[in-house]
Design a protein around this motif. Structure first.
Motif, PDB file in Angstrom:
ATOM      1  N   PRO A  90      35.263  58.613  82.953  1.00  0.00           N
ATOM      2  CA  PRO A  90      33.956  58.197  82.422  1.00  0.00           C
ATOM      3  C   PRO A  90      33.996  56.760  81.926  1.00  0.00           C
ATOM      4  O   PRO A  90      35.055  56.246  81.538  1.00  0.00           O
ATOM      5  N   ASP A  91      32.834  56.114  81.923  1.00  0.00           N
ATOM      6  CA  ASP A  91      32.740  54.720  81.495  1.00  0.00           C
ATOM      7  C   ASP A  91      32.853  54.560  79.982  1.00  0.00           C
ATOM      8  O   ASP A  91      33.065  53.447  79.497  1.00  0.00           O
ATOM      9  N   GLU A  92      32.705  55.666  79.250  1.00  0.00           N
ATOM     10  CA  GLU A  92      32.767  55.622  77.796  1.00  0.00           C
ATOM     11  C   GLU A  92      33.270  56.974  77.291  1.00  0.00           C
ATOM     12  O   GLU A  92      33.263  57.960  78.030  1.00  0.00           O
ATOM     13  N   PRO A  93      33.710  57.056  76.033  1.00  0.00           N
ATOM     14  CA  PRO A  93      34.183  58.337  75.503  1.00  0.00           C
ATOM     15  C   PRO A  93      33.088  59.391  75.557  1.00  0.00           C
ATOM     16  O   PRO A  93      31.936  59.135  75.213  1.00  0.00           O
ATOM     17  N   MET A  94      33.470  60.588  76.003  1.00  0.00           N
ATOM     18  CA  MET A  94      32.521  61.687  76.139  1.00  0.00           C
ATOM     19  C   MET A  94      32.994  62.880  75.314  1.00  0.00           C
ATOM     20  O   MET A  94      34.177  63.030  75.026  1.00  0.00           O
ATOM     21  N   ILE A  95      32.039  63.724  74.940  1.00  0.00           N
ATOM     22  CA  ILE A  95      32.372  64.967  74.248  1.00  0.00           C
ATOM     23  C   ILE A  95      31.732  66.146  74.981  1.00  0.00           C
ATOM     24  O   ILE A  95      30.786  65.970  75.754  1.00  0.00           O
ATOM     25  N   LEU A  96      32.262  67.311  74.704  1.00  0.00           N
ATOM     26  CA  LEU A  96      31.677  68.560  75.188  1.00  0.00           C
ATOM     27  C   LEU A  96      31.154  69.317  73.982  1.00  0.00           C
ATOM     28  O   LEU A  96      31.828  69.418  72.952  1.00  0.00           O
ATOM     29  N   GLN A  97      29.947  69.843  74.120  1.00  0.00           N
ATOM     30  CA  GLN A  97      29.320  70.523  72.992  1.00  0.00           C
ATOM     31  C   GLN A  97      28.695  71.836  73.447  1.00  0.00           C
ATOM     32  O   GLN A  97      28.179  71.941  74.561  1.00  0.00           O
ATOM     33  N   GLN A  98      28.786  72.795  72.552  1.00  0.00           N
ATOM     34  CA  GLN A  98      28.189  74.110  72.789  1.00  0.00           C
ATOM     35  C   GLN A  98      26.747  73.971  73.257  1.00  0.00           C
ATOM     36  O   GLN A  98      25.970  73.206  72.704  1.00  0.00           O
ATOM     37  N   LEU A  99      26.386  74.717  74.294  1.00  0.00           N
ATOM     38  CA  LEU A  99      25.024  74.683  74.816  1.00  0.00           C
ATOM     39  C   LEU A  99      24.143  75.575  73.948  1.00  0.00           C
ATOM     40  O   LEU A  99      24.340  76.783  73.885  1.00  0.00           O
ATOM     41  N   LEU A 100      23.186  74.969  73.275  1.00  0.00           N
ATOM     42  CA  LEU A 100      22.311  75.691  72.361  1.00  0.00           C
ATOM     43  C   LEU A 100      20.965  75.959  73.022  1.00  0.00           C
ATOM     44  O   LEU A 100      20.475  75.135  73.789  1.00  0.00           O
ATOM     45  N   GLU A 101      20.374  77.070  72.699  1.00  0.00           N
ATOM     46  CA  GLU A 101      19.069  77.425  73.251  1.00  0.00           C
ATOM     47  C   GLU A 101      18.143  77.850  72.121  1.00  0.00           C
ATOM     48  O   GLU A 101      18.436  78.795  71.390  1.00  0.00           O
ATOM     49  N   GLY A 102      17.040  77.153  71.979  1.00  0.00           N
ATOM     50  CA  GLY A 102      16.079  77.463  70.939  1.00  0.00           C
ATOM     51  C   GLY A 102      15.241  76.252  70.616  1.00  0.00           C
ATOM     52  O   GLY A 102      15.446  75.163  71.179  1.00  0.00           O
ATOM     53  N   PRO A 103      14.274  76.385  69.721  1.00  0.00           N
ATOM     54  CA  PRO A 103      13.421  75.247  69.363  1.00  0.00           C
ATOM     55  C   PRO A 103      14.219  74.135  68.697  1.00  0.00           C
ATOM     56  O   PRO A 103      15.139  74.383  67.927  1.00  0.00           O
ATOM     57  N   GLU A 104      13.834  72.901  69.017  1.00  0.00           N
ATOM     58  CA  GLU A 104      14.529  71.730  68.489  1.00  0.00           C
ATOM     59  C   GLU A 104      13.655  71.032  67.451  1.00  0.00           C
ATOM     60  O   GLU A 104      12.447  70.898  67.629  1.00  0.00           O
ATOM     61  N   TYR A 105      14.292  70.580  66.388  1.00  0.00           N
ATOM     62  CA  TYR A 105      13.597  69.919  65.285  1.00  0.00           C
ATOM     63  C   TYR A 105      14.267  68.595  64.951  1.00  0.00           C
ATOM     64  O   TYR A 105      15.484  68.436  65.099  1.00  0.00           O
ATOM     65  N   THR A 106      13.456  67.664  64.490  1.00  0.00           N
ATOM     66  CA  THR A 106      13.952  66.470  63.816  1.00  0.00           C
ATOM     67  C   THR A 106      13.610  66.618  62.340  1.00  0.00           C
ATOM     68  O   THR A 106      12.494  67.019  61.995  1.00  0.00           O
ATOM     69  N   VAL A 107      14.565  66.309  61.478  1.00  0.00           N
ATOM     70  CA  VAL A 107      14.318  66.313  60.036  1.00  0.00           C
ATOM     71  C   VAL A 107      14.469  64.881  59.528  1.00  0.00           C
ATOM     72  O   VAL A 107      15.555  64.301  59.575  1.00  0.00           O
ATOM     73  N   ASN A 108      13.357  64.291  59.107  1.00  0.00           N
ATOM     74  CA  ASN A 108      13.368  62.951  58.527  1.00  0.00           C
ATOM     75  C   ASN A 108      13.648  63.069  57.031  1.00  0.00           C
ATOM     76  O   ASN A 108      12.981  63.840  56.331  1.00  0.00           O
ATOM     77  N   ILE A 109      14.634  62.322  56.547  1.00  0.00           N
ATOM     78  CA  ILE A 109      14.997  62.422  55.136  1.00  0.00           C
ATOM     79  C   ILE A 109      14.985  61.048  54.472  1.00  0.00           C
ATOM     80  O   ILE A 109      15.193  60.023  55.124  1.00  0.00           O
ATOM     81  N   PHE A 110      14.711  61.067  53.172  1.00  0.00           N
ATOM     82  CA  PHE A 110      14.753  59.849  52.365  1.00  0.00           C
ATOM     83  C   PHE A 110      15.708  60.071  51.209  1.00  0.00           C
ATOM     84  O   PHE A 110      15.536  60.994  50.406  1.00  0.00           O
ATOM     85  N   ILE A 111      16.723  59.203  51.128  1.00  0.00           N
ATOM     86  CA  ILE A 111      17.706  59.240  50.049  1.00  0.00           C
ATOM     87  C   ILE A 111      17.536  57.965  49.238  1.00  0.00           C
ATOM     88  O   ILE A 111      17.598  56.858  49.787  1.00  0.00           O
ATOM     89  N   ASP A 112      17.285  58.109  47.933  1.00  0.00           N
ATOM     90  CA  ASP A 112      16.993  56.918  47.133  1.00  0.00           C
ATOM     91  C   ASP A 112      18.249  56.096  46.881  1.00  0.00           C
ATOM     92  O   ASP A 112      19.369  56.485  47.258  1.00  0.00           O
ATOM     93  N   ASP A 113      18.069  54.936  46.237  1.00  0.00           N
ATOM     94  CA  ASP A 113      19.207  54.031  46.071  1.00  0.00           C
ATOM     95  C   ASP A 113      20.228  54.547  45.067  1.00  0.00           C
ATOM     96  O   ASP A 113      21.304  53.959  44.910  1.00  0.00           O
ATOM     97  N   GLY A 114      19.928  55.670  44.420  1.00  0.00           N
ATOM     98  CA  GLY A 114      20.913  56.324  43.566  1.00  0.00           C
ATOM     99  C   GLY A 114      21.661  57.434  44.274  1.00  0.00           C
ATOM    100  O   GLY A 114      22.538  58.077  43.679  1.00  0.00           O
ATOM    101  N   GLY A 115      21.330  57.687  45.539  1.00  0.00           N
ATOM    102  CA  GLY A 115      22.025  58.697  46.324  1.00  0.00           C
ATOM    103  C   GLY A 115      21.406  60.076  46.270  1.00  0.00           C
ATOM    104  O   GLY A 115      21.998  61.038  46.758  1.00  0.00           O
ATOM    105  N   LYS A 116      20.206  60.197  45.721  1.00  0.00           N
ATOM    106  CA  LYS A 116      19.554  61.505  45.592  1.00  0.00           C
ATOM    107  C   LYS A 116      18.611  61.751  46.765  1.00  0.00           C
ATOM    108  O   LYS A 116      17.791  60.893  47.108  1.00  0.00           O
ATOM    109  N   LEU A 117      18.716  62.924  47.368  1.00  0.00           N
ATOM    110  CA  LEU A 117      17.777  63.319  48.407  1.00  0.00           C
ATOM    111  C   LEU A 117      16.418  63.565  47.764  1.00  0.00           C
ATOM    112  O   LEU A 117      16.261  64.436  46.926  1.00  0.00           O
TER     113      LEU A 117
END
Length: 320
Positions: free
Chosen positions: A178-205
């Motif tokens: 391969p032209d770059e490092p590759m990984i193998l990962q378990q094939l998952l089946e189900g709905p996909e989500y993105t979770v957008n998070i904000f962590i303040d400058d003190g490190g608190k979610l």
């Protein structure tokens, strides 16, 4: 109060630009938005910015010097990176930009190193008790094929935007060189989500906004809807625990596998392409960043609307 913000690798990120402008109006901040790209004349966001600049590719040794010159000449208060490859460059040079009065919206190098390596991401999250898909190096897959549950996902360890991913049915499908490092990962089946998070400058979610990815184009959500459920908040707390030095806006990807349950498989230490949906739902990360930048009391909260729907369409910027 006046702020100069520079949107880096602005490309098509018109929605993010508009979120910052809306937040500035609400906060009574006089904002000037600059933008840069390799070809700003062909970038919609650069066309709609107050001023735009042509810069080298972020991997070019001249990139940092060019950005420092822009920041010094135009009194830039905040740089907002938008693509993964530039995160390492910026995180390594936080101090140099700080010397000319510019803050960069980027987590420390220790965080960027983890999120830019999918194998290290899986190992780091797993060690913190966050559920992840089974993940292996390509070499391990070749040498231990009989131990693995095929088919598997093959993907670049440092890839983004769904580049180079494919399903492999068995060891015979693995690339020889391969032209770059590759990984193998378990094939998952189900709905996909993105979770957008904000962590303040003190490190608190402070906020976690999941949206279901109803339709995806080039790795970016095209149709999505926000959904509130305790599992996503728990996962967000786990991610912040695994990356205690993370700051600002991040997003991570989750699949609710019908057998294995939720599995976190990717983290982006930047504004995700679907952030405008979170903003529309009431999670104004851009406002909270501007509040931190200007020393105001933070209004960050987790009171956003579930069921907010985003249906993207193609628009155009015309010139001439």
């Amino acid at each position: 109060m006046a702020v100069t913000l520079l949107l880096s690798s602005a490309g098509r990120r018109v929605g993010l630009l508009e979120c910052f402008r809306a937040s500035a109006r609400t906060a009574n901040i006089d904002i000037r938005i600059l933008a840069c790209d390799m070809e700003p004349g062909l970038s919609p966001a650069c066309r709609l910015a107050d001023k735009a600049f042509a810069v080298p590719r972020c991997g070019d040794p001249a990139f940092v010097e060019c950005m420092l010159e822009i920041c010094a000449r135009h009194d830039v208060d905040l740089i907002v990176p938008t693509i993964d490859p530039e995160l390492s460059v910026y995180s390594r040079n936080i101090g140099r930009f700080a010397e000319c009065g510019t803050r960069i919206h980027v987590s420390p190098q220790s965080v960027v190193d983890v999120v830019r390596d999918k194998l290290l991401t899986a190992e780091t999250l797993d060690a913190a008790g966050v559920p992840v898909p089974e993940t292996h190096t390509l070499a391990y897959g070749r040498e231990n094929a009989e131990k693995l549950a095929w088919p598997l996902f093959l993907k670049p360890s440092g890839g983004s935007a769904s580049r180079g991913i494919r399903i492999v049915r068995g060891p015979g499908d693995l690339p020889d060189e391969p032209d770059e490092p590759m990984i193998l990962q378990q094939l998952l089946e189900g709905p996909e989500y993105t979770v957008n998070i904000f962590i303040d400058d003190g490190g608190k979610l402070r906020c976690a906004v999941p949206h279901r990815r109803l339709s995806v184009r080039a790795g970016e959500v095209e149709k999505g809807i926000t959904e509130r459920a305790p599992v996503f908040r728990d996962l967000a707390l786990g991610v912040s625990r695994a990356l205690p030095n993370a700051r600002g806006v991040l997003c991570f990807q989750v699949i609710l596998d019908k057998v294995a349950g939720p599995r976190v498989f990717e983290i982006n230490a930047r504004f995700g392409g679907g952030y405008p949906l979170a903003h529309h739902a009431g999670a104004h990360f851009t406002t909270w960043l501007l509040e931190e930048l200007t020393g105001r009391r933070s209004s960050a909260n987790d009171d956003w609307r579930s069921g907010a729907l985003m249906l993207r369409y193609d628009a155009a910027v015309f010139e001439g």
